[in-house]
Scaffold this motif. Sequence first.
Motif, short mmCIF file in Angstrom:
data_model
loop_
_atom_site.label_atom_id
_atom_site.label_comp_id
_atom_site.label_asym_id
_atom_site.label_seq_id
_atom_site.Cartn_x
_atom_site.Cartn_y
_atom_site.Cartn_z
N ASP A 13 0.73 -1.21 -0.04
CA ASP A 13 0.05 -0.16 -0.14
C ASP A 13 0.84 1.15 0.08
O ASP A 13 0.69 2.16 -0.74
CB ASP A 13 -1.11 -0.01 1.18
CG ASP A 13 -2.06 -1.08 1.28
OD1 ASP A 13 -2.30 -1.47 0.02
OD2 ASP A 13 -2.63 -1.38 2.00
N LYS A 17 1.84 4.70 -3.09
CA LYS A 17 1.80 5.76 -2.80
C LYS A 17 2.70 6.91 -3.39
O LYS A 17 3.89 6.48 -3.68
CB LYS A 17 1.55 6.37 -1.27
CG LYS A 17 0.35 5.60 -0.87
CD LYS A 17 0.27 6.11 0.81
CE LYS A 17 -0.99 5.68 1.54
NZ LYS A 17 -1.36 6.10 2.62
N THR A 18 2.33 8.22 -3.76
CA THR A 18 3.41 9.10 -4.19
C THR A 18 4.25 9.62 -3.23
O THR A 18 3.98 9.49 -1.84
CB THR A 18 2.66 10.35 -4.93
OG1 THR A 18 2.03 11.08 -3.96
CG2 THR A 18 1.72 9.68 -6.03
N GLN A 21 2.13 11.99 -1.02
CA GLN A 21 1.42 11.09 -0.08
C GLN A 21 2.12 10.38 0.84
O GLN A 21 1.58 10.56 2.33
CB GLN A 21 0.72 9.98 -0.78
CG GLN A 21 -0.40 10.82 -1.82
CD GLN A 21 -0.89 9.45 -2.50
OE1 GLN A 21 -0.15 8.59 -3.05
NE2 GLN A 21 -2.45 9.58 -2.78
N LEU A 22 3.34 10.01 0.67
CA LEU A 22 4.18 9.33 1.87
C LEU A 22 4.72 10.42 2.80
O LEU A 22 4.61 10.18 4.19
CB LEU A 22 5.43 8.73 1.16
CG LEU A 22 5.15 7.44 0.54
CD1 LEU A 22 6.52 6.96 0.15
CD2 LEU A 22 4.81 6.48 1.52
N ASP A 25 1.49 11.38 5.05
CA ASP A 25 1.36 10.19 5.86
C ASP A 25 2.50 10.23 7.16
O ASP A 25 2.14 10.31 8.26
CB ASP A 25 1.58 8.90 5.27
CG ASP A 25 0.11 8.55 4.50
OD1 ASP A 25 -0.77 9.45 4.31
OD2 ASP A 25 0.24 7.50 3.82
#
Length: 74
Positions: A13, A17-18, A21-22, A25
């Motif tokens: 998952d 992610k880009t 996005q990481l 997060d």
Amino acid sequence: MMAAAKNSNKVEDLRAKTDDQLSADLGDLKREQFNLRFQAATNQLERPARIKEVRRDIARIKTLQTERSQSAKA
């Protein structure tokens, strides 16, 4: 055996992610980690195991970010 499958799903998952996005997060997890430490200090922690989960998720994301930056250099 279940744990290994569960962790590989998390990694898959995260890999999907880009970079942005990481990073988002990672910021969320660091904020949660801070809040969990605060709750632990005031004895209001409901799930002590969550501290370990968050710490490992942070490590997973940082490892992925390092892998990506290394492959970008190569």
